[in-house]
Motif scaffolding. Structure first.
Motif, PDB file in Angstrom:
ATOM      1  N   HIS A 162      -3.983   2.366   7.277  1.00 45.55           N
ATOM      2  CA  HIS A 162      -4.944   1.582   6.497  1.00 45.55           C
ATOM      3  C   HIS A 162      -5.205   0.271   7.227  1.00 45.55           C
ATOM      4  O   HIS A 162      -4.270  -0.386   7.690  1.00 45.55           O
ATOM      5  CB  HIS A 162      -4.366   1.290   5.110  1.00 45.55           C
TER       6      HIS A 162
ATOM      7  N   ASP B 113       0.809  -1.220   0.000  1.00 46.66           N
ATOM      8  CA  ASP B 113       0.000   0.000   0.000  1.00 46.66           C
ATOM      9  C   ASP B 113       0.845   1.275   0.000  1.00 46.66           C
ATOM     10  O   ASP B 113       0.302   2.379   0.114  1.00 46.66           O
ATOM     11  CB  ASP B 113      -0.924   0.016   1.224  1.00 46.66           C
TER      12      ASP B 113
ATOM     13  N   HIS C  11     -13.346  -2.102  -0.044  1.00 43.09           N
ATOM     14  CA  HIS C  11     -11.971  -2.300   0.408  1.00 43.09           C
ATOM     15  C   HIS C  11     -11.840  -2.071   1.913  1.00 43.09           C
ATOM     16  O   HIS C  11     -11.728  -3.022   2.671  1.00 43.09           O
ATOM     17  CB  HIS C  11     -11.040  -1.385  -0.413  1.00 43.09           C
TER      18      HIS C  11
ATOM     19  N   HIS D 231      -8.397  -3.168   7.408  1.00 43.93           N
ATOM     20  CA  HIS D 231      -9.651  -3.740   6.907  1.00 43.93           C
ATOM     21  C   HIS D 231     -10.550  -4.032   8.108  1.00 43.93           C
ATOM     22  O   HIS D 231     -11.176  -5.092   8.172  1.00 43.93           O
ATOM     23  CB  HIS D 231      -9.388  -5.031   6.113  1.00 43.93           C
TER      24      HIS D 231
HETATM   25 ZN   LIG Z   1      -6.233  -2.941   1.922  1.00 49.54          ZN
END
Ligand SMILES: [Zn+2]
Length: 235
Positions: free
Chosen positions: A114, A95, A179, A116
Motif C-alpha cells: 500500500h 493498515d 485514498h 499513497h
Molecule cells: Zn493509506
C-alpha cells in the motif's frame, strides 16, 4: 500464541520473511512512492506444505510510525491473519487489518503493498479508473486499473473493498477512492512491482491526457497482450 511457541521451521520461515519484507520496504522510497512513514509492504509466511496448512497463517508487515531509514528485519512485525500481534517490539502498521483481510480471502496472494504514490492517488481522488491505453498496462494489469469504494480505517471495510474489487478484475492493483493504491502479488516482490508499475502508468496516462484523448486499446488486443505476457513471464 507467541512466536517462541511456534515450531522451529516456522520461526525460521518468519526470520527469512522479515529479511525479505525489510529489504523490499527500501524499494518504496527508491521509486518515489512514499513520504515520511506512509506506505507498507507485507508478505505471507510460507512454510513447507508437508508441515500442514495452518502454519501458513502468519504475515510479516512494517511497524507503525517508523521511518524507512530505521527499518530492519528485527523491527518487522509478525501478526496472524486476524491481524493480531504475534511478535514484534512495536505495533503493526495501522493498515494491517486490510492486509490480513486480503490474505484471509485471497489464498493465492502472498504479498500486499500500500502506498499513497502521487499520480495513482490523484486518480483515486477522482474515483476514475486508469483506462487501458498502454500496451504495458495490458501486459501488467489486463485492462483498466479499477477503483475501490470509499472506506475508512478501523474495521474490515478497506480489506473488503480491495478484495471485492480485485475479484472482478485481472488487475493486481486497485485505487481505493480518495485514498490510494493497494497492490497484490504471489509474493511481496510482485506486489512491490505492481505498486511501481501502477504509479508509472498513472503518470504516463495523466501526461497523455494533457495532450488530448489517449486512444483505447481494443479488448481483443488487450486480451492477447495480457495472455502472452502472463504466460511468458508468469504472474
Ligand atoms: Zn493509506
Amino acid at each position: 500464541m507467541p512466536l517462541t511457541d511456534y515450531p522451529e521451521h516456522v520461526r525460521e520461515a518468519v526470520a527469512a520473511t522479515r529479511e525479505v519484507v525489510a529489504r523490499l520496504h527500501a524499494e518504496l522510497p527508491r521509486w518515489g512512492l512514499v513520504v515520511w512513514t506512509a506506505g507498507n509492504v507485507s508478505q505471507r509466511v510460507v512454510v513447507d506444505p508437508e508441515h500442514g496448512p495452518s502454519e501458513r497463517d502468519l504475515l510479516v508487515i512494517k511497524p507503525s510510525g517508523v521511518t524507512y531509514d530505521e527499518l530492519t528485519p528485527e523491527s518487522m512485525v509478525v501478526c496472524d491473519l486476524d491481524g493480531t500481534l504475534v511478535d514484534g517490539e512495536r505495533s503493526p502498521s495501522s493498515d494491517t487489518a486490510a492486509h490480513a483481510y486480503v490474505y484471509r480471502h485471497l489464498p493465492e496472494v502472498g504479498g500486499v503493498v500500500h502506498t499513497h504514490s502521487t499520480y495513482a492517488t490523484a486518480w483515486a481522488a477522482r474515483a476514475e479508473p486508469v483506462p487501458c491505453v498502454l500496451t504495458m498496462m495490458a501486459d501488467e494489469f489486463g485492462g483498466p486499473i479499477p477503483i475501490g469504494p470509499f472506506a475508512l480505517i478501523g474495521d474490515d471495510s478497506i480489506g473488503r473493498g480491495i478484495v471485492d474489487t480485485l475479484r472482478e478484475s485481472r488487475s493486481p492493483a486497485v485505487l481505493m477512492q480518495n485514498h490510494g493504491p493497494f497492490t497484490i502479488g504471489q509474493d511481496a516482490k510482485a506486489a512491490v512491482k505492481a505498486a511501481v508499475m501502477v504509479e508509472e502508468v498513472a503518470r504516463t496516462v495523466h501526461i497523455s491526457r494533457q495532450l488530448g484523448d489517449p486512444l483505447p486499446i481494443p479488448q481483443d488486443k488487450v486480451d492477447s497482450l495480457f495472455d502472452r505476457y502472463q504466460n511468458v513471464y508468469g504472474r
